[in-house]
Design a protein around this motif. Structure first.
Motif, PDB file in Angstrom:
ATOM      1  N   ASP A 131      79.821  26.562   1.310  1.00  0.00           N
ATOM      2  CA  ASP A 131      80.513  27.765   1.760  1.00  0.00           C
ATOM      3  C   ASP A 131      81.693  28.139   0.866  1.00  0.00           C
ATOM      4  OD1 ASP A 131      78.683  27.359   3.687  1.00  0.00           O
ATOM      5  OD2 ASP A 131      80.103  26.956   5.323  1.00  0.00           O
ATOM      6  N   GLN A 132      82.417  27.117   0.369  1.00  0.00           N
ATOM      7  CA  GLN A 132      83.650  27.428  -0.371  1.00  0.00           C
ATOM      8  C   GLN A 132      83.521  27.255  -1.877  1.00  0.00           C
ATOM      9  OE1 GLN A 132      87.121  25.512   1.352  1.00  0.00           O
ATOM     10  NE2 GLN A 132      86.304  25.786   3.406  1.00  0.00           N
ATOM     11  N   ILE A 133      82.759  26.232  -2.290  1.00  0.00           N
ATOM     12  CA  ILE A 133      82.696  25.952  -3.733  1.00  0.00           C
ATOM     13  C   ILE A 133      81.493  26.656  -4.374  1.00  0.00           C
ATOM     14  CG2 ILE A 133      82.805  24.099  -5.465  1.00  0.00           C
ATOM     15  CD1 ILE A 133      85.147  24.060  -3.531  1.00  0.00           C
ATOM     16  N   GLY A 134      80.573  27.137  -3.531  1.00  0.00           N
ATOM     17  CA  GLY A 134      79.476  27.942  -4.057  1.00  0.00           C
ATOM     18  C   GLY A 134      78.272  27.142  -4.531  1.00  0.00           C
ATOM     19  N   LEU A 135      78.134  25.891  -4.068  1.00  0.00           N
ATOM     20  CA  LEU A 135      76.957  25.113  -4.447  1.00  0.00           C
ATOM     21  C   LEU A 135      75.762  25.541  -3.588  1.00  0.00           C
ATOM     22  CD1 LEU A 135      79.181  23.386  -5.778  1.00  0.00           C
ATOM     23  CD2 LEU A 135      77.890  21.342  -5.109  1.00  0.00           C
ATOM     24  N   THR A 136      74.567  25.411  -4.166  1.00  0.00           N
ATOM     25  CA  THR A 136      73.369  25.601  -3.336  1.00  0.00           C
ATOM     26  C   THR A 136      73.236  24.374  -2.440  1.00  0.00           C
ATOM     27  OG1 THR A 136      71.895  24.441  -4.858  1.00  0.00           O
ATOM     28  CG2 THR A 136      72.231  26.806  -5.258  1.00  0.00           C
ATOM     29  N   ARG A 137      72.391  24.521  -1.420  1.00  0.00           N
ATOM     30  CA  ARG A 137      72.137  23.424  -0.495  1.00  0.00           C
ATOM     31  C   ARG A 137      71.664  22.177  -1.249  1.00  0.00           C
ATOM     32  NH1 ARG A 137      72.739  22.300   5.191  1.00  0.00           N
ATOM     33  NH2 ARG A 137      71.393  20.488   5.438  1.00  0.00           N
ATOM     34  N   SER A 138      70.775  22.356  -2.246  1.00  0.00           N
ATOM     35  CA  SER A 138      70.240  21.174  -2.930  1.00  0.00           C
ATOM     36  C   SER A 138      71.273  20.577  -3.895  1.00  0.00           C
ATOM     37  CB  SER A 138      68.927  21.498  -3.653  1.00  0.00           C
ATOM     38  OG  SER A 138      69.190  22.249  -4.817  1.00  0.00           O
ATOM     39  N   GLN A 139      72.108  21.432  -4.483  1.00  0.00           N
ATOM     40  CA  GLN A 139      73.195  20.894  -5.328  1.00  0.00           C
ATOM     41  C   GLN A 139      74.154  20.063  -4.475  1.00  0.00           C
ATOM     42  OE1 GLN A 139      74.656  24.611  -6.893  1.00  0.00           O
ATOM     43  NE2 GLN A 139      73.587  24.356  -8.863  1.00  0.00           N
ATOM     44  N   ALA A 140      74.487  20.556  -3.297  1.00  0.00           N
ATOM     45  CA  ALA A 140      75.390  19.825  -2.402  1.00  0.00           C
ATOM     46  C   ALA A 140      74.766  18.493  -1.999  1.00  0.00           C
ATOM     47  CB  ALA A 140      75.703  20.670  -1.163  1.00  0.00           C
ATOM     48  N   GLU A 141      73.469  18.513  -1.694  1.00  0.00           N
ATOM     49  CA  GLU A 141      72.787  17.261  -1.336  1.00  0.00           C
ATOM     50  C   GLU A 141      72.832  16.275  -2.494  1.00  0.00           C
ATOM     51  OE1 GLU A 141      71.980  15.890   1.322  1.00  0.00           O
ATOM     52  OE2 GLU A 141      72.319  17.717   2.492  1.00  0.00           O
ATOM     53  N   ALA A 142      72.616  16.778  -3.699  1.00  0.00           N
ATOM     54  CA  ALA A 142      72.614  15.904  -4.877  1.00  0.00           C
ATOM     55  C   ALA A 142      73.992  15.273  -5.066  1.00  0.00           C
ATOM     56  CB  ALA A 142      72.207  16.692  -6.120  1.00  0.00           C
ATOM     57  N   ALA A 143      75.042  16.088  -4.890  1.00  0.00           N
ATOM     58  CA  ALA A 143      76.409  15.562  -5.048  1.00  0.00           C
ATOM     59  C   ALA A 143      76.674  14.477  -4.006  1.00  0.00           C
ATOM     60  CB  ALA A 143      77.430  16.703  -4.929  1.00  0.00           C
ATOM     61  N   LEU A 144      76.192  14.705  -2.767  1.00  0.00           N
ATOM     62  CA  LEU A 144      76.387  13.708  -1.717  1.00  0.00           C
ATOM     63  C   LEU A 144      75.568  12.447  -2.015  1.00  0.00           C
ATOM     64  CD1 LEU A 144      76.401  16.019   1.414  1.00  0.00           C
ATOM     65  CD2 LEU A 144      78.246  14.473   0.729  1.00  0.00           C
ATOM     66  N   GLU A 145      74.392  12.653  -2.539  1.00  0.00           N
ATOM     67  CA  GLU A 145      73.516  11.541  -2.914  1.00  0.00           C
ATOM     68  C   GLU A 145      74.216  10.663  -3.964  1.00  0.00           C
ATOM     69  OE1 GLU A 145      70.578   9.578  -1.875  1.00  0.00           O
ATOM     70  OE2 GLU A 145      70.639  11.606  -0.988  1.00  0.00           O
ATOM     71  N   LEU A 146      74.803  11.309  -4.960  1.00  0.00           N
ATOM     72  CA  LEU A 146      75.503  10.577  -6.024  1.00  0.00           C
ATOM     73  C   LEU A 146      76.641   9.750  -5.431  1.00  0.00           C
ATOM     74  CD1 LEU A 146      75.585  10.337  -9.227  1.00  0.00           C
ATOM     75  CD2 LEU A 146      77.556  11.897  -9.086  1.00  0.00           C
ATOM     76  N   ALA A 147      77.372  10.361  -4.495  1.00  0.00           N
ATOM     77  CA  ALA A 147      78.553   9.693  -3.928  1.00  0.00           C
ATOM     78  C   ALA A 147      78.181   8.476  -3.090  1.00  0.00           C
ATOM     79  CB  ALA A 147      79.366  10.685  -3.090  1.00  0.00           C
ATOM     80  N   ARG A 148      76.911   8.360  -2.717  1.00  0.00           N
ATOM     81  CA  ARG A 148      76.497   7.212  -1.902  1.00  0.00           C
ATOM     82  C   ARG A 148      76.211   5.974  -2.738  1.00  0.00           C
ATOM     83  NH1 ARG A 148      73.042  11.213   0.699  1.00  0.00           N
ATOM     84  NH2 ARG A 148      74.345  12.126   2.337  1.00  0.00           N
ATOM     85  N   ILE A 149      76.237   6.142  -4.059  1.00  0.00           N
ATOM     86  CA  ILE A 149      75.834   5.042  -4.945  1.00  0.00           C
ATOM     87  C   ILE A 149      77.020   4.140  -5.274  1.00  0.00           C
ATOM     88  CG2 ILE A 149      74.985   4.496  -7.268  1.00  0.00           C
ATOM     89  CD1 ILE A 149      73.259   7.057  -7.059  1.00  0.00           C
ATOM     90  N   SER A 150      76.809   2.853  -5.083  1.00  0.00           N
ATOM     91  CA  SER A 150      77.819   1.877  -5.505  1.00  0.00           C
ATOM     92  C   SER A 150      77.115   0.563  -5.795  1.00  0.00           C
ATOM     93  CB  SER A 150      78.885   1.685  -4.430  1.00  0.00           C
ATOM     94  OG  SER A 150      78.316   1.055  -3.304  1.00  0.00           O
ATOM     95  N   GLY A 151      77.802  -0.336  -6.485  1.00  0.00           N
ATOM     96  CA  GLY A 151      77.205  -1.641  -6.752  1.00  0.00           C
ATOM     97  C   GLY A 151      77.517  -2.130  -8.152  1.00  0.00           C
ATOM     98  N   SER A 152      76.676  -3.025  -8.641  1.00  0.00           N
ATOM     99  CA  SER A 152      76.883  -3.572  -9.975  1.00  0.00           C
ATOM    100  C   SER A 152      76.542  -2.514 -11.018  1.00  0.00           C
ATOM    101  CB  SER A 152      75.974  -4.791 -10.175  1.00  0.00           C
ATOM    102  OG  SER A 152      74.636  -4.352 -10.306  1.00  0.00           O
ATOM    103  N   GLY A 153      76.865  -2.815 -12.262  1.00  0.00           N
ATOM    104  CA  GLY A 153      76.586  -1.874 -13.344  1.00  0.00           C
ATOM    105  C   GLY A 153      75.103  -1.533 -13.425  1.00  0.00           C
ATOM    106  N   ALA A 154      74.256  -2.547 -13.358  1.00  0.00           N
ATOM    107  CA  ALA A 154      72.813  -2.311 -13.501  1.00  0.00           C
ATOM    108  C   ALA A 154      72.275  -1.531 -12.309  1.00  0.00           C
ATOM    109  CB  ALA A 154      72.083  -3.653 -13.630  1.00  0.00           C
ATOM    110  N   GLU A 155      72.694  -1.919 -11.095  1.00  0.00           N
ATOM    111  CA  GLU A 155      72.237  -1.211  -9.880  1.00  0.00           C
ATOM    112  C   GLU A 155      72.590   0.265  -9.940  1.00  0.00           C
ATOM    113  OE1 GLU A 155      73.017  -4.904  -6.756  1.00  0.00           O
ATOM    114  OE2 GLU A 155      74.380  -3.187  -6.794  1.00  0.00           O
ATOM    115  N   VAL A 156      73.843   0.530 -10.285  1.00  0.00           N
ATOM    116  CA  VAL A 156      74.312   1.912 -10.269  1.00  0.00           C
ATOM    117  C   VAL A 156      73.576   2.724 -11.319  1.00  0.00           C
ATOM    118  CG1 VAL A 156      76.319   3.346 -10.799  1.00  0.00           C
ATOM    119  CG2 VAL A 156      76.534   1.419  -9.211  1.00  0.00           C
ATOM    120  N   GLU A 157      73.395   2.119 -12.482  1.00  0.00           N
ATOM    121  CA  GLU A 157      72.691   2.845 -13.531  1.00  0.00           C
ATOM    122  C   GLU A 157      71.267   3.202 -13.067  1.00  0.00           C
ATOM    123  OE1 GLU A 157      72.553   0.851 -17.298  1.00  0.00           O
ATOM    124  OE2 GLU A 157      71.732   2.617 -18.326  1.00  0.00           O
ATOM    125  N   ALA A 158      70.592   2.205 -12.471  1.00  0.00           N
ATOM    126  CA  ALA A 158      69.213   2.445 -12.025  1.00  0.00           C
ATOM    127  C   ALA A 158      69.152   3.513 -10.932  1.00  0.00           C
ATOM    128  CB  ALA A 158      68.603   1.129 -11.526  1.00  0.00           C
TER     129      ALA A 158
END
Lengths: 452, 452
Positions: free
Chosen positions: B213-240
């Motif tokens: 609504d405010q930053i102007g992302l599409t629904r799928s762009q917003a989902e992708a950004a949220l998906e990215l933010a869910r990633i954490s772990g070791s270097g190899a895990e995160v890269e994969a």
């Protein structure tokens, strides 16, 4: 960002200079601690009503206000100001925490203070002080007036081996001056003390005129006060010369006894440092016993670098009174002179004793591992910023005064080697075993100016 | 003086608490120094125009004015304010002294900072920070982003043996987020970062709504950004896991490479401390590379106790640009929690290992001499305040935690004796030779709350 100019009155140090200042504070901290003084810190701010209670200094207070304050920006007693010394905060801290402190409370405090006055050499708007005080609850025996000056003398003496000139601590005692003045019939003791304090500025004639015309002394009373102010020397000398003036008063007797006991004890423990000087009148209008002032020999123009005295009532909470005695070392004043006169210097400007070279960016991990091995044994080490030619890496160390460059094992050599870049000597070495000479381990502070 | 109440937001410590805080600063100072970082201090004040340049924090600045200012009290760019962090002063110090510093400039700085904000637990108006930074001239290799976090990890790890819980340092990299967002066609990268930073406050749904609504992302762009933010772990895990999202962008590749290199290097040197966490977005709108946040395990409610990141342009003087990377340890926040949760305590509240008793006021000089003999060999000693009954003098020591009471030779005894007041054992001793056990020499900091 345009290149900013230094702010007048707010001294800052380059890294090598900071090592000298840190050496000064670490040395006095150690001496204070060896004498059983506990280190505390107080907040930088006090309410305005506490800051102005001391009167004279109030004009120099820096007040705080928030850039976007909620309410109209008014100044009242609750407005916060930066402390201008460490005594006002100590008095407040003692009263606030009285139930949780043990008395006599012996504390040191090494912190900055701020005064909004016009900057000049030796006077700053922001300055570092190192204070010791003993605070009693209801009573504080005289022997702490002796102890406090001995601790300060030991702290300053501990620095003379590192290039600090000798110090001379002059002491007086309010009871001597007050007893003497009352003994010759002076009624305005505080006015007389404040006038005698102007001797350095306006001389004998000026003081004599002020004493008779403004303070109401007779000509002979004024002469007697000036006569007293000319007396200085050892405990026995001063006692004899004061007695020669033929004035008798119980307070004078008590004061002379204390002054002599203090100077004699100091002469036994730190010979040549402490003398009685009855000219010292600064602060005698609020101190109630011993008062101290200190000059750096050969740098008398700097003014006092360590002053203080005894208060019978440093603070009171209505129920109890807290007498105190203490001295304050002007660390910024001392450090600025030490640096500007080239009295001390640091052997290098960075902590590292060793620069670990990098042979190739792909082999940086080997350099990191050797550096970690050195640090694990307490050897300060940094790793080169880039895998430049070794000549450039050696210059990196040389510019910072880092004495050793370490070459890790890797594709270029089978065993690690370490080079003393001063002598050029290079030997095989093991990061788990090699140790630099003790003198090279950390930067040291030595007498004299830094070598060109 | 009425008993003053503490000022909210300006923490102060009792002497025993101060020993804990001093232990924390001394420990991190030692680790910083071992890594070759030079200690500096900057003045407490900066001109207003420099303080507000950072934008958001400007509302929290304390401005100074003199109580009796000569001129009308106006606020302009030259008005002085207290620094609210140690980064703004560092940037100014570097530009001001660029010609006299060696680059890369590695410095630590342990000083107070001030913010006029509403106090709450872990947020103060006056607080002590311990910062390390590396500043380059025109360039600063990525490996310093690895080094800086390792130094901070070592500094905090050095305290875990003394009772500090383990720390977890989360890292992200602006290049990962920006590359990813650009790879999915997002144009307002900074707006997206600032919104992702609100995840803890408003949750997935709130962030999703703001992004669309405010930053102007599409629904799928917003989902992708949220998906990215869910990633954490070791270097190899995160890269994969990031590769699994199927986004491709050169900046993302570069960032992933750096993030993995950093986490892998940290895992090798300080296992279990550093993890990649792509949810971390605080400061990513002004940091340009790695960003760091740290929690104390079991005390996550405290917020970050050590944060920082890389700036490609920490400062510039028109001629050169100074990139920097660093972290700031919140010493006040850490100390307050350590004390309130009883995680560490000091073995005593005063430095003295020995109280030298006074048999009779006439024999105080003997006590002073024995105390001096102990101090000359580095043993902290204080002399009793009065020649009270020995039982009372022993209680004086006991209340302060001083382990030994010394009885000098004199009229009452031929040889000096020393009593361990914990065991009651009393033995003949010589002030020129006796030494307390190493563990009793200075106050130590141990895990857990102070014994009742």
């Amino acid at each position: 960002m345009a290149r900013p100019a230094p702010l007048s009155g707010f001294p800052e140090r380059l890294p090598g200079e900071r090592i000298v200042e840190e050496h000064i504070t670490a040395t006095v901290r150690r001496v204070f601690s060896l004498h059983g003084y506990a280190g505390i810190e107080t907040r930088a701010v006090e309410p305005l009503d506490r800051l102005v209670a001391k009167g004279e200094t109030s004009k120099e207070v820096y007040l705080l206000r928030r850039l976007h304050a909620d309410e109209t920006d008014t100044t009242d007693d609750r407005t916060l100001g930066l402390h201008f010394d460490l005594t006002v905060p100590l008095a407040r801290y003692v009263v606030e925490n009285a139930a949780r402190l043990q008395f006599p409370f012996k504390r040191f405090q090494i912190q900055k203070a701020w005064r909004g006055e016009r900057p000049q050499e030796g006077r700053y708007r922001e300055f570092l002080q190192a204070d010791i005080d003993v605070v009693g609850a209801d009573e504080l025996p005289f022997h702490y007036e002796v102890e406090a000056v001995l601790v300060a003398a030991h702290a300053l003496n501990a620095l003379t081996g590192d290039g600090l000139p000798a110090v001379r601590i002059g002491v007086n005692n309010r009871k001597v001056s007050q007893g003497f003045y009352e003994g010759v019939g002076v009624t305005d003791v505080e006015g007389t003390l404040r006038t005698i304090d102007k001797l350095d500025k306006i001389g004998d004639d000026g003081v004599r005129a002020m004493l008779t015309d403004q303070i109401g002394l007779t000509r002979s009373q004024a002469e007697a006060a000036l006569e007293l102010a000319r007396i200085s020397g050892s405990g026995a000398e001063v006692e004899a010369r004061v007695r020669n003036l033929g004035v008798s008063h119980p307070l004078l007797e008590e004061g002379l006894g204390q002054l002599r006991a203090l100077v004699d004890a100091a002469e036994a423990e730190v010979p040549g440092v402490v003398t009685a000087d009855l000219r010292i009148a600064r602060g005698l209008d609020y101190y109630t016993g011993t008062v101290y002032e200190t000059v750096l020999v050969g740098h008398e123009d700097l003014g006092s670098i360590c002053s203080g005295g005894r208060y019978d009532s440093l603070a009171t909470d209505g129920r109890r009174t807290y007498p105190g005695v203490g001295l304050s070392i002007g660390v910024s004043r001392l450090t600025s002179r030490v640096l500007s006169a080239g009295l001390m210097h640091a052997t290098r400007s960075v902590p590292a004793a060793v620069l670990v070279a990098v042979t190739d960016e792909d082999e940086r991990a080997r350099s990191n591992a050797d550096a970690a091995g050195l640090r694990a044994r307490g050897i300060p080490a940094e790793v080169a910023p880039s895998a430049a030619k070794f000549g450039k890496q050696i210059r990196y160390a040389d510019r910072r005064g880092i004495p050793f460059v370490w070459f890790p094992a890797g594709t270029q050599r089978e065993r690690a080697e370490v080079k003393d870049i001063r002598s050029g000597e290079q030997v095989a070495a093991d990061a788990a075993a090699w140790t630099p000479p003790a003198d090279d381990l950390w930067p040291r502070v030595l007498p004299g100016p830094a070598p060109a």
